[in-house]
Write an enzyme that holds these catalytic residues in place. Sequence first.
Site, PDB file in Angstrom:
ATOM      1  N   TYR A 298       6.344  24.923  -8.725  1.00  0.00           N
ATOM      2  CA  TYR A 298       6.709  26.089  -9.520  1.00  0.00           C
ATOM      3  C   TYR A 298       6.020  27.335  -8.966  1.00  0.00           C
ATOM      4  O   TYR A 298       4.872  27.283  -8.529  1.00  0.00           O
ATOM      5  CB  TYR A 298       6.281  25.922 -10.981  1.00  0.00           C
ATOM      6  N   GLU A 373       3.755  22.555 -38.358  1.00  0.00           N
ATOM      7  CA  GLU A 373       5.146  23.019 -38.354  1.00  0.00           C
ATOM      8  C   GLU A 373       5.287  24.468 -38.839  1.00  0.00           C
ATOM      9  O   GLU A 373       6.314  25.101 -38.586  1.00  0.00           O
ATOM     10  CB  GLU A 373       6.017  22.082 -39.189  1.00  0.00           C
TER      11      GLU A 373
END
Length: 390
Positions: A298, A373
């Site tokens: 990358y 969450e």
Amino acid sequence: MISMDMLRALVEKNMPWAIETRRALHKIPETGFQEVKTRKLISEKLTEIGCEYKEENGWITAFVKGGKEGPVTGIRADFDALPVTEPEGCPFRSEHEGWMHACGHDMHTAILLTVGKIANEIKDELPGGVKLLFQPAEESIGGAKPMVEGGVMENPTVDRVYGLHVMPRLVTGNVETRANTLNASTDTVKITVKGISSHGAYPENGADAIVCAAQIITALQSVVARNVSPLDSAVITLGMIEGGRAGNIICDEVKMKGTLRTANKTLREMMIHRIEDISNMIASGMGCTAIAEVSEGYSALVNTPEHADRILNIATELFGKENALVKDAPSMGGEDFSYFLDKAPGAFFHVGCSPDKDHIGAPLHSELFNPDENAMRVGILMELTLAVKE
């Protein structure tokens, strides 16, 4: 005009849907370019929310056209998982034994799907439009490069592009980024040293590849200390070495493998040349030969400064200045969002996902990774606001 209060209300209304979607994704973790069930679920969700989409070559794109003039905002979410066995106890535990969403990509994807859902609800007031970029294989061979080469940043052309990653070392509510380099390039280093074998009792008849390799390893560790400015960032690690056939035989071949991480292109090129030169010169001086190969991984993720500032300004507006954090130095970890930034200005940022400072969660890629969450609320608000604000 879409107000911040309106966006907050829409996000709050859609949080149950976002959590339900994340948990459904969490149950079906899959590896790079084999995310069959994951793509099916993403497609079903896009159909449910009324977004037209295109699935090709393992990735999915969708576009919500705005009713007003303005820039097209691209937002990327990766959706592959890791070869990690999830422990018992999670009510929505992985159904694919040996695989787990241990890096939060299920959350990234659920966040982007919810952004698409809300954007579709307010499309008449949306400037330009939002292009949803669902990417496979971030953890393995890299899905961003073939996506970009496949034209996902065109038709319509993306004017600015953003992405996020949940981050357990930060608490929920924190948003972090930095101008310029955020993540290093990730290259693979392979060095093969060839010598001459002989009996261990008669070393003068051989050229010891093991001793030569040891000298190369030691010398390469000095490159960062003596060739790289203390203000720059680079790492070279040789994590594998193999060679030899018996304890009493001079070894004639050693193979080494490692990783090179650098914070910019100039530094990357210098390090590659130094690895090659040092390997060849030491080998020559010890009667051996060395072949050093550096395979491109990358590229470094380099945020556009004005877009990094934009993220921090929006985070300040949404969550307060104390939650808009500037990362003090680049990460030496890789992130292939860099390829999207080759095509359009933009920036990548981190969203905290630990409940509070006293309960910092397990790190990314751990089988104990269990993100809060509520971090999804932050991610959805950030991505929506980045798209809505001109």
